[in-house]
Write a protein that holds these residues in place. Structure first.
Motif, mmCIF file in Angstrom:
data_model
loop_
_atom_site.group_PDB
_atom_site.id
_atom_site.type_symbol
_atom_site.label_atom_id
_atom_site.label_comp_id
_atom_site.label_asym_id
_atom_site.label_seq_id
_atom_site.Cartn_x
_atom_site.Cartn_y
_atom_site.Cartn_z
ATOM 1 N N TYR A 80 1.235 -1.408 -0.482
ATOM 2 C CA TYR A 80 0.146 0.150 0.168
ATOM 3 C C TYR A 80 0.898 1.375 0.019
ATOM 4 N N TRP A 83 2.002 1.803 -3.114
ATOM 5 C CA TRP A 83 1.162 2.692 -4.567
ATOM 6 C C TRP A 83 1.057 3.874 -3.778
ATOM 7 N N TYR A 87 1.731 6.859 -6.810
ATOM 8 C CA TYR A 87 0.447 8.086 -6.741
ATOM 9 C C TYR A 87 1.141 8.774 -6.817
ATOM 10 N N LEU A 102 5.912 1.325 -8.076
ATOM 11 C CA LEU A 102 4.393 0.322 -8.505
ATOM 12 C C LEU A 102 4.871 -0.996 -9.198
ATOM 13 N N ALA A 105 5.271 -2.429 -5.179
ATOM 14 C CA ALA A 105 3.665 -2.967 -4.894
ATOM 15 C C ALA A 105 3.337 -3.976 -5.760
ATOM 16 N N ARG A 106 3.447 -4.089 -6.860
ATOM 17 C CA ARG A 106 3.140 -5.565 -7.438
ATOM 18 C C ARG A 106 4.289 -6.593 -6.647
ATOM 19 N N TYR A 120 -6.043 -1.550 -6.001
ATOM 20 C CA TYR A 120 -5.620 -0.730 -6.226
ATOM 21 C C TYR A 120 -5.002 -0.272 -7.575
ATOM 22 N N LEU A 121 -3.939 -2.116 -7.244
ATOM 23 C CA LEU A 121 -3.659 -2.426 -8.680
ATOM 24 C C LEU A 121 -4.494 -2.520 -10.034
#
Length: 231
Positions: A80, A83, A87, A102, A105-106, A120-121
């Motif tokens: 989180y 992400w 953003y 990003l 996060a993945r 979010y993804l």
């Protein structure tokens, strides 16, 4: 601060974060020694800074929170934070840095059980698919977000997913409905990438040549302010 005073201030700061009293939380947290802050405290500090319009300071605190969560193996919380950093950097125009966050996060969510952080993804997947003109893919990602949010009990993310799916469907249907009554051609700066039928019609005989040039010289869509020609 003395130890006792610090403990009191930290408790007050955490209470302010819980109450979402962001100005109070920011004022309390900024006076504390960073070494006393847990990853949760840094995440709360980041939220307080963000909601009081101190974006760069929010990024610094979010990065500290991320490092703490990642070191502790808290994959969902790390994801989180990553992400959110994606953003914020994207909004600031730092696309390369944003892409790196990003990916993190993945990576943190890869192999994790279904969770709200995956929403979010899915939201990013929906937006990027729309930019490429992959309307069906965008709709599928928005619906995936909605389904995961519903199963995980997040009404806010569920609403976001529903809104994203309806917006994409409405825009496409609106354009299709007006098409028989519209004059031939259009303003290229106002075309959406998710309606490639309209894009091809407006560029007419130049569309194939422009698409080939885009794919050859800008396959990653670095230049995408006018994003109707997709790579």
């Amino acid at each position: 601060m003395h130890g006792g005073t610090t403990d009191v201030t930290l408790r007050q700061a955490r209470d302010a974060v819980t109450r979402e009293a962001w100005a109070d939380a920011y004022g309390l947290l900024r006076g504390l020694d960073a070494a006393r802050l847990t990853p949760d405290d840094c995440a709360g500090f980041a939220d307080a800074a963000r909601w009081t319009s101190r974006i760069e300071e929010s990024i610094v605190q979010r990065t500290r929170a991320y490092s703490g969560y990642a070191a502790a193996g808290a994959a969902r919380r790390a994801a989180y934070c990553a992400w959110m950093l994606f953003y914020e950097h994207q909004l600031a125009g730092r696309d390369a840095v944003a892409s790196g966050w990003l990916r993190r996060a993945r990576n943190h969510l890869n192999g994790e059980p279904e969770c709200v952080e995956q929403c979010y993804l899915a939201w990013v997947d929906a937006e990027r698919a729309q930019e490429r003109g992959a309307f069906d893919e965008a709709m599928a990602a928005a619906r995936r977000m909605t389904a995961v949010a519903r199963r995980c009990g997040s009404p806010d993310l569920h609403a976001m997913g529903v809104q994203a799916a309806r917006r994409k469907g409405w825009v496409r249907a609106f354009h299709r409905g007006l098409e028989p009554h519209a004059l031939e051609g259009g303003y290229v700066n106002f075309m959406d990438a998710d309606d490639q039928h309209r894009v091809r019609a407006d560029y007419r005989g130049s569309h194939a040549r422009l698409t080939e040039l885009k794919r050859r010289h800008d396959p990653e869509s670095l230049f995408r302010l006018n994003h109707n020609i997709v790579s």
